[in-house]
Design a protein around this motif. Structure first.
Motif, PDB file in Angstrom:
ATOM      1  N   TYR A  19      -7.512 -34.335  -2.082  1.00 49.74           N
ATOM      2  CA  TYR A  19      -6.224 -34.925  -1.754  1.00 49.74           C
ATOM      3  C   TYR A  19      -6.186 -36.400  -0.881  1.00 49.74           C
ATOM      4  O   TYR A  19      -5.435 -36.593  -0.215  1.00 49.74           O
ATOM      5  CB  TYR A  19      -5.369 -34.067  -0.746  1.00 49.74           C
ATOM      6  CG  TYR A  19      -4.895 -32.598  -1.449  1.00 49.74           C
ATOM      7  CD1 TYR A  19      -4.071 -32.536  -2.404  1.00 49.74           C
ATOM      8  CD2 TYR A  19      -5.734 -31.559  -1.180  1.00 49.74           C
ATOM      9  CE1 TYR A  19      -3.632 -31.721  -3.251  1.00 49.74           C
ATOM     10  CE2 TYR A  19      -5.461 -30.428  -2.047  1.00 49.74           C
ATOM     11  CZ  TYR A  19      -4.446 -30.456  -2.722  1.00 49.74           C
ATOM     12  OH  TYR A  19      -4.055 -29.097  -3.522  1.00 49.74           O
ATOM     13  N   ALA A  21      -6.483 -40.378  -1.156  1.00 47.99           N
ATOM     14  CA  ALA A  21      -5.188 -41.374  -1.463  1.00 47.99           C
ATOM     15  C   ALA A  21      -5.440 -41.852  -3.039  1.00 47.99           C
ATOM     16  O   ALA A  21      -4.497 -41.996  -3.624  1.00 47.99           O
ATOM     17  CB  ALA A  21      -5.064 -42.442  -0.636  1.00 47.99           C
ATOM     18  N   LYS A  24      -5.034 -39.624  -8.186  1.00 52.97           N
ATOM     19  CA  LYS A  24      -3.904 -39.417  -8.773  1.00 52.97           C
ATOM     20  C   LYS A  24      -3.914 -38.147  -9.558  1.00 52.97           C
ATOM     21  O   LYS A  24      -2.631 -37.888  -9.938  1.00 52.97           O
ATOM     22  CB  LYS A  24      -3.807 -40.630 -10.001  1.00 52.97           C
ATOM     23  CG  LYS A  24      -4.006 -41.914  -9.209  1.00 52.97           C
ATOM     24  CD  LYS A  24      -3.204 -42.306  -8.096  1.00 52.97           C
ATOM     25  CE  LYS A  24      -3.290 -43.584  -7.604  1.00 52.97           C
ATOM     26  NZ  LYS A  24      -2.494 -43.994  -6.646  1.00 52.97           N
ATOM     27  N   ALA A  26      -4.230 -35.039  -8.319  1.00 48.19           N
ATOM     28  CA  ALA A  26      -3.896 -34.180  -7.232  1.00 48.19           C
ATOM     29  C   ALA A  26      -2.418 -33.993  -7.135  1.00 48.19           C
ATOM     30  O   ALA A  26      -1.465 -35.064  -7.280  1.00 48.19           O
ATOM     31  CB  ALA A  26      -4.234 -34.345  -5.901  1.00 48.19           C
ATOM     32  N   TYR A  28       1.313 -33.695  -6.145  1.00 47.16           N
ATOM     33  CA  TYR A  28       2.014 -33.909  -4.682  1.00 47.16           C
ATOM     34  C   TYR A  28       3.311 -33.256  -4.803  1.00 47.16           C
ATOM     35  O   TYR A  28       4.098 -33.512  -5.655  1.00 47.16           O
ATOM     36  CB  TYR A  28       2.272 -35.462  -4.816  1.00 47.16           C
ATOM     37  CG  TYR A  28       2.983 -35.960  -3.692  1.00 47.16           C
ATOM     38  CD1 TYR A  28       2.500 -35.843  -2.371  1.00 47.16           C
ATOM     39  CD2 TYR A  28       4.145 -36.387  -3.778  1.00 47.16           C
ATOM     40  CE1 TYR A  28       3.300 -36.396  -1.265  1.00 47.16           C
ATOM     41  CE2 TYR A  28       5.133 -36.985  -2.656  1.00 47.16           C
ATOM     42  CZ  TYR A  28       4.565 -36.841  -1.419  1.00 47.16           C
ATOM     43  OH  TYR A  28       5.326 -37.110  -0.317  1.00 47.16           O
ATOM     44  N   ASP A  29       3.472 -32.417  -3.785  1.00 44.16           N
ATOM     45  CA  ASP A  29       4.546 -31.463  -3.693  1.00 44.16           C
ATOM     46  C   ASP A  29       5.297 -31.571  -2.302  1.00 44.16           C
ATOM     47  O   ASP A  29       4.934 -30.362  -1.684  1.00 44.16           O
ATOM     48  CB  ASP A  29       4.366 -30.241  -4.194  1.00 44.16           C
ATOM     49  CG  ASP A  29       5.590 -29.186  -4.504  1.00 44.16           C
ATOM     50  OD1 ASP A  29       6.784 -29.862  -4.055  1.00 44.16           O
ATOM     51  OD2 ASP A  29       5.638 -28.072  -4.507  1.00 44.16           O
ATOM     52  N   PRO A  30       5.973 -32.577  -1.913  1.00 38.21           N
ATOM     53  CA  PRO A  30       6.393 -32.780  -0.544  1.00 38.21           C
ATOM     54  C   PRO A  30       7.462 -31.509  -0.213  1.00 38.21           C
ATOM     55  O   PRO A  30       7.732 -31.314   0.904  1.00 38.21           O
ATOM     56  CB  PRO A  30       7.392 -34.139  -0.643  1.00 38.21           C
ATOM     57  CG  PRO A  30       7.569 -34.027  -1.884  1.00 38.21           C
ATOM     58  CD  PRO A  30       6.539 -33.529  -2.817  1.00 38.21           C
TER      59      PRO A  30
END
Length: 345
Positions: A19, A21, A24, A26, A28-30
């Motif tokens: 994870y 920065a 791309k 990975a 991303y699930d906020p």
């Protein structure tokens, strides 16, 4: 411990790489907030560890119970079903140890012996204050208490001479209340028994009452014969003539008491002052059971600096200390009233 450390370190490195920065790919699930599978993993691992440690602690604690008979001679050899035990009765005295060998009819002071790979069953009591029987090379310490009997099952696997001592403070002779424990071959133990029978004296009640007088650095003594029932009398606190045995007292209590006639047993139940009556009590600042007043000021208590080193530290105060205590009501500057046990002028 590694079951926790290794996975945590590995997952830390994996998460840091996955994870990062610039990755791309990975996900991303906020809005993510729960995962049943992850919760199961998180709570299962520590739960299994706690269960495993609890089981190990439970088994080890009961295995090391001093009252539990032995099941093994050592880590590799099981105890045979027909194995013969050696019975030893231990009595703590001021400041020495008395060992009875009931099956052999002998006793010794400050010397203990047992053959290797033979289970030993100790029965432990005290004829004085509370003490503690401890042979580090053999087993853990076990308390010795007057009027009570504790037990210890142990075995010595190697020949040698091991240190035994008191592990509980019991007075001025405590630090020298030591004895030697001899782990011997069967032949060597038989020779030791023969030596005790050859050189020993007779141990009866009168000899025991002489032996129990307080003494420090007592030499090794042997007793070739022992009066029948002496250990039981010590355990029941009735070696001295005229004393009621605790077993008799327990029987009276179990039957509902002695009623109005119980006052006749008062003298027989006074166990604590028989030494004082003969002037044989251990040294101490006071001895309430003796009926004597406290020590006079000419005896310096243990732990106080010698007069030659600090004479001023040992002088009585002429003025009351601010922390001496509360004064008489209405007189805040006066010292507390004299205690009831002060020596009369």
């Amino acid at each position: 411990m590694l079951l926790i450390i290794v996975p945590v370190i590995a997952l830390t490195l994996i998460f840091a790489r996955r994870y990062r920065a610039d990755n791309k790919d990975a996900v991303y699930d906020p809005d993510w907030h729960h995962s049943t599978q992850l919760e199961v993993v998180i709570w299962t691992a520590p739960l299994l560890i706690i269960i495993a440690l609890g089981a190990i602690t439970w088994l080890a604690t009961h295995t090391l119970d001093p009252y539990r008979p032995l099941t093994r001679i050592d880590g590799e050899q099981a105890l045979p079903a027909d194995a013969k035990h050696l019975d030893i009765q231990v009595v703590a005295l001021d400041w020495k140890w008395l060992f009875f060998y009931p099956e052999l009819g002998i006793a010794s002071v400050n010397e203990l012996a047992a053959p290797v790979d033979v289970p030993v069953s100790f029965k432990i009591t005290s004829a004085t204050v509370m003490n503690s029987f401890f042979i580090p090379a053999l087993a853990g310490q076990v308390y010795a208490m007057a009027g009570m009997q504790t037990q210890l099952h142990a075995v010595i696997n190697e020949e040698g001479v091991y240190n035994g001592f008191s592990a509980n403070y019991s007075g001025s002779g405590f630090s020298r209340m030591n004895f030697a424990f001899h782990g011997m071959s069967q032949e060597g133990f038989d020779q030791w028994v023969a030596k005790v029978k050859r050189e020993g004296k007779n141990l009866d009640r009168a000899a025991f009452m002489w032996l129990e007088k307080p003494s420090e650095q007592a030499p090794v003594q042997y007793f070739a014969t022992v009066e029948n029932g002496l250990y039981d009398a010590v355990l029941n606190m009735c070696v001295a003539p005229g004393k009621m045995c605790m077993s008799e007292m327990h029987h009276i209590d179990a039957m509902g008491g002695a009623g109005t006639e119980s006052h006749e047993n008062r003298e027989r139940l006074q166990y604590d002052n028989h030494r004082a009556e003969h002037g044989d009590e251990a040294s101490g600042a006071t001895f309430p059971a003796s009926g004597r007043p406290p020590r006079s000021g000419d005896v310096q208590p243990e732990g106080m600096k010698p007069d030659a080193v600090a004479p001023e530290a040992n002088q009585p105060q002429s003025e009351p200390d601010a922390h001496q205590g509360h004064g008489v009501p209405g007189s805040p500057d006066t010292p507390a009233p004299a205690q009831l046990n002060d020596k009369p002028n």
